[in-house]
Design an enzyme around this catalytic site. Structure first.
Site: not given
Length: 426
Positions: A389, A274
Protein backbone atom coordinates in the site's frame (compact mmCIF):
# COMPACT_ATOMS: atom_id res chain seq x y z
CA UNK A 1 -10.06 -11.81 27.65
CA UNK A 2 -11.94 -9.85 30.28
CA UNK A 3 -11.63 -10.87 33.92
CA UNK A 4 -14.79 -12.69 35.02
CA UNK A 5 -14.86 -10.58 38.17
CA UNK A 6 -14.82 -7.45 35.99
CA UNK A 7 -17.70 -8.84 33.91
CA UNK A 8 -19.72 -9.59 37.07
CA UNK A 9 -19.18 -6.08 38.39
CA UNK A 10 -19.69 -4.29 35.06
CA UNK A 11 -22.18 -6.45 33.17
CA UNK A 12 -24.09 -3.56 31.59
CA UNK A 13 -20.87 -1.82 30.52
CA UNK A 14 -19.66 -5.03 28.90
CA UNK A 15 -22.98 -5.51 27.10
CA UNK A 16 -22.93 -1.91 25.88
CA UNK A 17 -19.37 -2.37 24.58
CA UNK A 18 -20.33 -5.49 22.65
CA UNK A 19 -23.33 -3.67 21.19
CA UNK A 20 -21.13 -0.74 20.10
CA UNK A 21 -18.79 -3.21 18.38
CA UNK A 22 -21.68 -5.10 16.74
CA UNK A 23 -20.35 -8.33 18.25
CA UNK A 24 -22.77 -11.06 19.32
CA UNK A 25 -21.97 -12.61 22.69
CA UNK A 26 -24.00 -14.01 25.59
CA UNK A 27 -22.93 -12.09 28.68
CA UNK A 28 -25.90 -13.32 30.71
CA UNK A 29 -25.12 -16.97 30.01
CA UNK A 30 -21.48 -16.40 30.96
CA UNK A 31 -22.60 -14.90 34.27
CA UNK A 32 -24.98 -17.82 34.91
CA UNK A 33 -22.23 -20.36 34.26
CA UNK A 34 -19.74 -18.38 36.32
CA UNK A 35 -22.14 -18.29 39.29
CA UNK A 36 -22.75 -22.02 39.03
CA UNK A 37 -19.02 -22.69 38.71
CA UNK A 38 -18.29 -20.71 41.88
CA UNK A 39 -21.12 -22.45 43.77
CA UNK A 40 -19.90 -25.87 42.72
CA UNK A 41 -16.38 -24.88 43.71
CA UNK A 42 -17.55 -24.22 47.24
CA UNK A 43 -19.39 -27.55 47.36
CA UNK A 44 -16.32 -29.39 46.07
CA UNK A 45 -14.14 -27.71 48.70
CA UNK A 46 -16.60 -28.69 51.43
CA UNK A 47 -16.75 -32.32 50.24
CA UNK A 48 -12.96 -32.56 50.09
CA UNK A 49 -12.75 -31.18 53.61
CA UNK A 50 -15.28 -33.78 54.77
CA UNK A 51 -13.29 -36.50 52.98
CA UNK A 52 -10.13 -35.40 54.74
CA UNK A 53 -11.79 -35.37 58.16
CA UNK A 54 -13.43 -38.75 57.49
CA UNK A 55 -10.04 -40.19 56.58
CA UNK A 56 -8.62 -39.04 59.87
CA UNK A 57 -11.61 -40.49 61.73
CA UNK A 58 -11.17 -43.88 60.03
CA UNK A 59 -7.60 -44.08 61.21
CA UNK A 60 -8.74 -43.60 64.82
CA UNK A 61 -12.04 -45.52 64.67
CA UNK A 62 -12.79 -48.87 66.22
CA UNK A 63 -13.52 -51.88 64.01
CA UNK A 64 -17.26 -51.39 64.49
CA UNK A 65 -17.15 -47.68 63.57
CA UNK A 66 -14.82 -48.13 60.60
CA UNK A 67 -17.38 -49.86 58.37
CA UNK A 68 -19.84 -46.97 58.64
CA UNK A 69 -17.11 -44.41 58.04
CA UNK A 70 -15.87 -46.29 54.98
CA UNK A 71 -19.39 -46.28 53.58
CA UNK A 72 -19.56 -42.54 54.18
CA UNK A 73 -16.24 -42.12 52.35
CA UNK A 74 -17.61 -44.08 49.41
CA UNK A 75 -20.69 -41.83 49.27
CA UNK A 76 -18.54 -38.68 49.49
CA UNK A 77 -16.28 -39.94 46.69
CA UNK A 78 -19.29 -40.58 44.44
CA UNK A 79 -20.78 -37.16 45.17
CA UNK A 80 -17.42 -35.50 44.55
CA UNK A 81 -17.03 -37.25 41.21
CA UNK A 82 -20.46 -36.04 40.09
CA UNK A 83 -19.66 -32.47 41.11
CA UNK A 84 -16.28 -32.54 39.33
CA UNK A 85 -17.92 -33.88 36.18
CA UNK A 86 -20.43 -31.04 36.35
CA UNK A 87 -17.56 -28.59 36.84
CA UNK A 88 -15.93 -29.97 33.71
CA UNK A 89 -19.07 -29.57 31.62
CA UNK A 90 -19.49 -25.99 32.86
CA UNK A 91 -15.91 -25.17 31.93
CA UNK A 92 -16.45 -26.73 28.53
CA UNK A 93 -19.38 -24.40 27.86
CA UNK A 94 -18.04 -21.35 29.66
CA UNK A 95 -14.63 -21.17 27.98
CA UNK A 96 -15.78 -20.61 24.37
CA UNK A 97 -18.45 -18.12 25.48
CA UNK A 98 -16.00 -16.23 27.68
CA UNK A 99 -13.38 -15.69 24.96
CA UNK A 100 -16.02 -14.28 22.61
CA UNK A 101 -16.85 -11.40 24.96
CA UNK A 102 -15.04 -8.40 23.45
CA UNK A 103 -12.92 -5.88 25.26
CA UNK A 104 -14.73 -2.77 26.48
CA UNK A 105 -14.11 0.13 24.07
CA UNK A 106 -12.85 3.47 25.30
CA UNK A 107 -15.52 6.17 25.83
CA UNK A 108 -13.88 8.09 22.97
CA UNK A 109 -14.73 5.34 20.45
CA UNK A 110 -17.43 6.73 18.15
CA UNK A 111 -20.70 5.04 17.19
CA UNK A 112 -20.71 3.55 13.70
CA UNK A 113 -21.36 0.34 11.81
CA UNK A 114 -18.25 0.10 9.59
CA UNK A 115 -15.13 1.89 8.33
CA UNK A 116 -17.25 4.38 6.39
CA UNK A 117 -18.28 5.85 9.73
CA UNK A 118 -14.81 6.24 11.24
CA UNK A 119 -14.27 9.80 12.48
CA UNK A 120 -11.54 11.93 10.93
CA UNK A 121 -9.27 13.56 13.50
CA UNK A 122 -6.87 15.42 11.23
CA UNK A 123 -5.42 15.69 7.73
CA UNK A 124 -1.69 16.18 7.25
CA UNK A 125 0.11 17.23 4.06
CA UNK A 126 -1.08 18.63 0.75
CA UNK A 127 -2.52 16.38 -1.91
CA UNK A 128 -0.56 16.64 -5.16
CA UNK A 129 -1.89 18.68 -8.01
CA UNK A 130 -1.04 17.35 -11.47
CA UNK A 131 -1.02 19.24 -14.77
CA UNK A 132 -0.95 16.01 -16.80
CA UNK A 133 -3.08 12.91 -17.13
CA UNK A 134 -2.11 10.69 -14.22
CA UNK A 135 -1.88 6.90 -14.13
CA UNK A 136 -2.62 4.45 -11.36
CA UNK A 137 0.09 2.26 -9.86
CA UNK A 138 -0.79 -0.67 -12.13
CA UNK A 139 -0.35 1.33 -15.34
CA UNK A 140 2.81 3.00 -14.04
CA UNK A 141 4.29 -0.30 -12.93
CA UNK A 142 3.41 -2.11 -16.14
CA UNK A 143 4.75 0.66 -18.38
CA UNK A 144 8.10 0.60 -16.60
CA UNK A 145 8.24 -3.19 -16.32
CA UNK A 146 8.10 -3.02 -12.51
CA UNK A 147 4.85 -4.84 -11.75
CA UNK A 148 3.49 -8.08 -13.16
CA UNK A 149 0.15 -9.14 -11.67
CA UNK A 150 -0.47 -11.65 -14.46
CA UNK A 151 2.67 -13.57 -13.52
CA UNK A 152 1.64 -13.42 -9.87
CA UNK A 153 -1.72 -14.96 -10.76
CA UNK A 154 -0.06 -17.71 -12.81
CA UNK A 155 2.27 -18.54 -9.93
CA UNK A 156 -0.16 -18.35 -7.03
CA UNK A 157 -3.65 -17.34 -8.12
CA UNK A 158 -5.48 -14.03 -7.91
CA UNK A 159 -4.36 -11.20 -5.60
CA UNK A 160 -0.71 -12.08 -6.12
CA UNK A 161 1.99 -10.13 -7.93
CA UNK A 162 5.64 -9.91 -8.87
CA UNK A 163 7.73 -6.78 -8.18
CA UNK A 164 10.60 -6.26 -10.59
CA UNK A 165 13.69 -4.07 -10.68
CA UNK A 166 13.32 -0.60 -9.23
CA UNK A 167 9.97 -1.36 -7.60
CA UNK A 168 11.39 -4.37 -5.75
CA UNK A 169 14.28 -2.16 -4.72
CA UNK A 170 11.88 0.57 -3.56
CA UNK A 171 10.00 -1.95 -1.44
CA UNK A 172 13.26 -2.90 0.28
CA UNK A 173 14.10 0.79 0.76
CA UNK A 174 10.75 1.49 2.43
CA UNK A 175 11.17 -1.41 4.84
CA UNK A 176 14.79 -0.58 5.62
CA UNK A 177 13.91 3.05 6.35
CA UNK A 178 11.10 1.88 8.63
CA UNK A 179 13.44 -0.43 10.57
CA UNK A 180 16.07 2.27 10.96
CA UNK A 181 13.42 4.73 12.14
CA UNK A 182 12.29 2.33 14.88
CA UNK A 183 15.82 1.44 15.94
CA UNK A 184 16.37 5.15 16.43
CA UNK A 185 13.35 5.17 18.73
CA UNK A 186 14.92 2.50 20.95
CA UNK A 187 12.97 -0.50 19.66
CA UNK A 188 14.59 -3.94 19.72
CA UNK A 189 14.54 -5.75 16.35
CA UNK A 190 13.18 -9.30 16.20
CA UNK A 191 13.15 -12.01 13.56
CA UNK A 192 10.15 -14.20 14.34
CA UNK A 193 8.40 -17.21 12.78
CA UNK A 194 5.25 -16.43 10.84
CA UNK A 195 4.20 -20.08 10.76
CA UNK A 196 2.65 -20.32 14.22
CA UNK A 197 0.65 -22.62 16.46
CA UNK A 198 -2.98 -21.92 17.28
CA UNK A 199 -2.17 -20.63 20.78
CA UNK A 200 -0.61 -17.29 19.70
CA UNK A 201 -3.62 -16.59 17.47
CA UNK A 202 -6.01 -17.36 20.33
CA UNK A 203 -3.90 -15.33 22.73
CA UNK A 204 -3.77 -12.20 20.59
CA UNK A 205 -7.50 -12.36 19.88
CA UNK A 206 -7.43 -13.31 16.20
CA UNK A 207 -9.14 -16.59 17.07
CA UNK A 208 -11.98 -17.28 17.45
CA UNK A 209 -13.41 -15.19 14.65
CA UNK A 210 -10.51 -14.79 12.25
CA UNK A 211 -10.16 -18.38 11.09
CA UNK A 212 -11.55 -17.64 7.62
CA UNK A 213 -8.87 -15.00 7.03
CA UNK A 214 -5.99 -17.26 8.05
CA UNK A 215 -4.07 -19.80 5.98
CA UNK A 216 -3.72 -23.18 7.70
CA UNK A 217 -1.44 -26.12 6.98
CA UNK A 218 -2.79 -29.65 6.90
CA UNK A 219 -3.28 -31.96 9.88
CA UNK A 220 0.32 -33.18 9.75
CA UNK A 221 1.59 -29.86 11.09
CA UNK A 222 -1.54 -27.98 12.21
CA UNK A 223 0.16 -24.60 11.89
CA UNK A 224 -1.06 -21.22 10.62
CA UNK A 225 0.46 -18.45 8.51
CA UNK A 226 0.11 -15.27 10.55
CA UNK A 227 -1.37 -12.15 8.96
CA UNK A 228 0.84 -9.86 11.05
CA UNK A 229 3.95 -10.20 13.19
CA UNK A 230 1.86 -8.79 16.05
CA UNK A 231 0.90 -12.42 16.67
CA UNK A 232 4.32 -14.00 17.35
CA UNK A 233 5.85 -10.82 18.80
CA UNK A 234 3.08 -10.18 21.34
CA UNK A 235 3.09 -13.88 22.23
CA UNK A 236 6.87 -13.99 22.64
CA UNK A 237 6.64 -13.85 26.45
CA UNK A 238 3.40 -15.83 26.81
CA UNK A 239 3.26 -17.69 30.10
CA UNK A 240 6.12 -15.68 31.58
CA UNK A 241 6.30 -13.40 34.62
CA UNK A 242 8.48 -10.45 33.66
CA UNK A 243 10.09 -7.96 35.99
CA UNK A 244 8.64 -4.45 36.11
CA UNK A 245 12.21 -3.18 35.82
CA UNK A 246 12.45 -4.79 32.36
CA UNK A 247 9.37 -3.01 31.04
CA UNK A 248 8.45 -1.58 28.66
CA UNK A 249 9.44 -4.08 25.98
CA UNK A 250 9.64 -2.20 22.68
CA UNK A 251 9.85 -4.60 19.76
CA UNK A 252 9.93 -4.16 15.99
CA UNK A 253 9.81 -6.95 13.41
CA UNK A 254 10.11 -7.04 9.62
CA UNK A 255 8.23 -10.01 8.19
CA UNK A 256 6.22 -11.39 5.33
CA UNK A 257 2.49 -11.46 6.16
CA UNK A 258 -0.24 -13.71 4.76
CA UNK A 259 -3.98 -13.06 4.51
CA UNK A 260 -6.70 -15.05 2.74
CA UNK A 261 -8.87 -11.97 2.18
CA UNK A 262 -11.93 -14.20 2.47
CA UNK A 263 -15.18 -12.36 1.83
CA UNK A 264 -13.58 -9.68 -0.34
CA UNK A 265 -14.48 -11.14 -3.73
CA UNK A 266 -14.76 -8.32 -6.23
CA UNK A 267 -13.39 -5.73 -3.81
CA UNK A 268 -10.15 -3.86 -4.62
CA UNK A 269 -9.21 -6.46 -7.22
CA UNK A 270 -7.06 -4.16 -9.34
CA UNK A 271 -3.40 -3.95 -8.48
CA UNK A 272 -1.72 -4.55 -5.14
CA UNK A 273 -4.02 -2.86 -2.64
CA UNK A 274 -5.63 -6.05 -1.28
CA UNK A 275 -3.26 -9.00 -1.63
CA UNK A 276 -2.51 -12.35 -0.03
CA UNK A 277 1.16 -11.73 0.75
CA UNK A 278 3.09 -8.57 1.59
CA UNK A 279 6.00 -7.25 3.64
CA UNK A 280 5.45 -5.34 6.85
CA UNK A 281 7.35 -3.68 9.67
CA UNK A 282 5.36 -3.84 12.91
CA UNK A 283 5.91 -2.15 16.27
CA UNK A 284 4.74 -3.84 19.49
CA UNK A 285 4.77 -2.49 23.04
CA UNK A 286 4.47 -4.58 26.23
CA UNK A 287 4.33 -2.57 29.45
CA UNK A 288 2.95 -2.38 32.98
CA UNK A 289 -0.75 -2.34 33.81
CA UNK A 290 -1.27 1.42 33.72
CA UNK A 291 -3.89 3.07 31.53
CA UNK A 292 -2.12 6.44 31.48
CA UNK A 293 1.10 4.86 30.25
CA UNK A 294 -0.83 2.87 27.65
CA UNK A 295 -2.37 6.05 26.30
CA UNK A 296 1.08 7.64 26.11
CA UNK A 297 2.42 4.63 24.21
CA UNK A 298 -0.58 4.78 21.87
CA UNK A 299 0.19 8.38 20.97
CA UNK A 300 3.88 7.56 20.54
CA UNK A 301 3.45 4.60 18.18
CA UNK A 302 0.97 6.59 16.13
CA UNK A 303 3.48 9.45 15.91
CA UNK A 304 6.19 7.03 14.74
CA UNK A 305 4.11 6.04 11.72
CA UNK A 306 3.15 9.64 10.98
CA UNK A 307 6.84 10.54 11.02
CA UNK A 308 7.50 7.93 8.33
CA UNK A 309 4.71 9.22 6.09
CA UNK A 310 5.91 12.79 6.49
CA UNK A 311 9.44 11.67 5.55
CA UNK A 312 7.97 10.03 2.45
CA UNK A 313 6.16 13.31 1.62
CA UNK A 314 2.79 11.57 1.52
CA UNK A 315 -0.48 13.27 2.50
CA UNK A 316 -2.59 11.32 4.97
CA UNK A 317 -5.34 11.53 7.53
CA UNK A 318 -5.84 9.97 10.97
CA UNK A 319 -9.22 8.51 11.92
CA UNK A 320 -10.70 7.34 15.20
CA UNK A 321 -12.09 3.90 14.39
CA UNK A 322 -15.79 3.47 15.18
CA UNK A 323 -17.26 0.63 17.23
CA UNK A 324 -18.46 -1.42 14.28
CA UNK A 325 -14.97 -1.43 12.74
CA UNK A 326 -13.22 -2.26 16.02
CA UNK A 327 -11.98 -5.79 16.67
CA UNK A 328 -12.75 -8.07 19.61
CA UNK A 329 -9.59 -7.32 21.65
CA UNK A 330 -9.33 -3.58 21.00
CA UNK A 331 -9.95 -0.77 23.47
CA UNK A 332 -9.31 1.88 20.82
CA UNK A 333 -7.73 2.04 17.38
CA UNK A 334 -6.50 4.90 15.23
CA UNK A 335 -6.09 4.22 11.52
CA UNK A 336 -3.86 6.20 9.22
CA UNK A 337 -5.17 6.48 5.69
CA UNK A 338 -2.77 7.68 3.00
CA UNK A 339 -3.87 9.62 -0.08
CA UNK A 340 -3.97 7.49 -3.24
CA UNK A 341 -4.73 9.65 -6.28
CA UNK A 342 -6.13 6.87 -8.49
CA UNK A 343 -8.65 5.97 -5.80
CA UNK A 344 -9.53 9.66 -5.47
CA UNK A 345 -9.47 9.00 -1.76
CA UNK A 346 -7.53 7.72 1.20
CA UNK A 347 -6.52 4.08 1.66
CA UNK A 348 -5.73 2.49 5.02
CA UNK A 349 -2.01 1.97 5.54
CA UNK A 350 -1.60 1.81 9.34
CA UNK A 351 -3.61 0.69 12.39
CA UNK A 352 -2.50 1.74 15.89
CA UNK A 353 -4.20 -0.34 18.60
CA UNK A 354 -4.26 -0.62 22.36
CA UNK A 355 -5.66 -3.54 24.28
CA UNK A 356 -4.89 -2.95 27.99
CA UNK A 357 -4.66 -6.44 29.57
CA UNK A 358 -7.06 -8.24 27.21
CA UNK A 359 -4.40 -10.00 25.13
CA UNK A 360 -2.11 -10.52 28.13
CA UNK A 361 -4.80 -12.42 30.05
CA UNK A 362 -5.27 -14.80 27.14
CA UNK A 363 -1.50 -15.21 26.78
CA UNK A 364 -0.67 -15.49 30.49
CA UNK A 365 1.66 -12.51 29.94
CA UNK A 366 2.43 -11.06 33.39
CA UNK A 367 4.96 -9.08 35.41
CA UNK A 368 5.85 -8.67 39.07
CA UNK A 369 5.41 -5.09 40.27
CA UNK A 370 7.42 -3.21 42.91
CA UNK A 371 5.15 -4.62 45.62
CA UNK A 372 5.89 -8.17 44.41
CA UNK A 373 2.32 -8.49 43.16
CA UNK A 374 1.87 -10.39 39.88
CA UNK A 375 -0.21 -8.43 37.37
CA UNK A 376 -1.13 -8.72 33.71
CA UNK A 377 0.77 -6.58 31.21
CA UNK A 378 -0.70 -4.06 28.80
CA UNK A 379 -0.06 -4.48 25.06
CA UNK A 380 -0.19 -2.22 22.01
CA UNK A 381 0.86 -2.39 18.37
CA UNK A 382 0.96 -0.39 15.16
CA UNK A 383 2.12 -0.77 11.60
CA UNK A 384 5.28 1.11 10.72
CA UNK A 385 5.20 0.22 7.03
CA UNK A 386 3.10 -2.19 4.96
CA UNK A 387 4.90 -2.52 1.65
CA UNK A 388 2.29 -2.80 -1.08
CA UNK A 389 0.00 0.00 0.00
CA UNK A 390 2.90 2.37 0.61
CA UNK A 391 4.23 1.51 -2.85
CA UNK A 392 0.86 2.49 -4.32
CA UNK A 393 1.01 5.84 -2.51
CA UNK A 394 4.63 6.50 -3.47
CA UNK A 395 4.10 5.72 -7.17
CA UNK A 396 0.85 7.62 -7.56
CA UNK A 397 1.70 10.71 -5.50
CA UNK A 398 5.24 11.15 -6.85
CA UNK A 399 4.65 10.29 -10.52
CA UNK A 400 5.88 12.67 -13.21
CA UNK A 401 4.48 13.53 -16.62
CA UNK A 402 7.15 11.48 -18.40
CA UNK A 403 6.27 8.27 -16.51
CA UNK A 404 9.17 8.42 -14.05
CA UNK A 405 8.64 8.57 -10.29
CA UNK A 406 10.40 10.97 -7.92
CA UNK A 407 12.06 9.46 -4.84
CA UNK A 408 11.57 11.39 -1.58
CA UNK A 409 14.84 12.65 -0.10
CA UNK A 410 14.48 10.38 2.94
CA UNK A 411 14.54 7.27 0.73
CA UNK A 412 17.35 8.26 -1.60
CA UNK A 413 20.17 6.88 0.61
CA UNK A 414 18.44 3.49 0.39
CA UNK A 415 18.17 3.80 -3.40
CA UNK A 416 21.84 4.50 -4.12
CA UNK A 417 21.21 8.25 -4.11
CA UNK A 418 18.74 8.10 -7.00
CA UNK A 419 16.36 11.05 -7.17
CA UNK A 420 13.92 9.17 -9.39
CA UNK A 421 13.25 5.76 -10.88
CA UNK A 422 12.13 4.72 -14.32
CA UNK A 423 12.93 5.81 -17.83
CA UNK A 424 11.16 8.71 -19.54
CA UNK A 425 8.29 7.32 -21.62
CA UNK A 426 7.36 10.55 -23.37
Amino acid sequence: MLDLKFIRQNAELVKAGAKLKRIDCDVDRVLELDAEKRRLGQEVDELRSRQKNAGKAIAQASAEEREALLEEQKTLKSELKQLEERQGSIEEELGPLHVRIPNVPDPEVPEGKDDAENVELRQVGERPSFDFETQDHVALGAAQGWLDVEAGARLAGSRNYVLIGDLARLESAVLSFAMDLMLGKGFTPLSVPMLVREEPLLGTGYFPGGEEQTYRTDERDDLYLAGTSEVPVTALHAGEILSAADLPKLYVARTTCYRREAGTYGKDTRGIYRVHQFQKVEQVVIDVNDETRSREHHSAILANSEELLQAFELPYRVVNVCGGDLGVPHVQKFDIETWMPAREGYGETHSASRFYEYQARRLGLRYRDEDKKVRYCHTLNNTVAASTRLLIALLENHQRADGTVAIPAALRPYMGGAESIGRPLQ
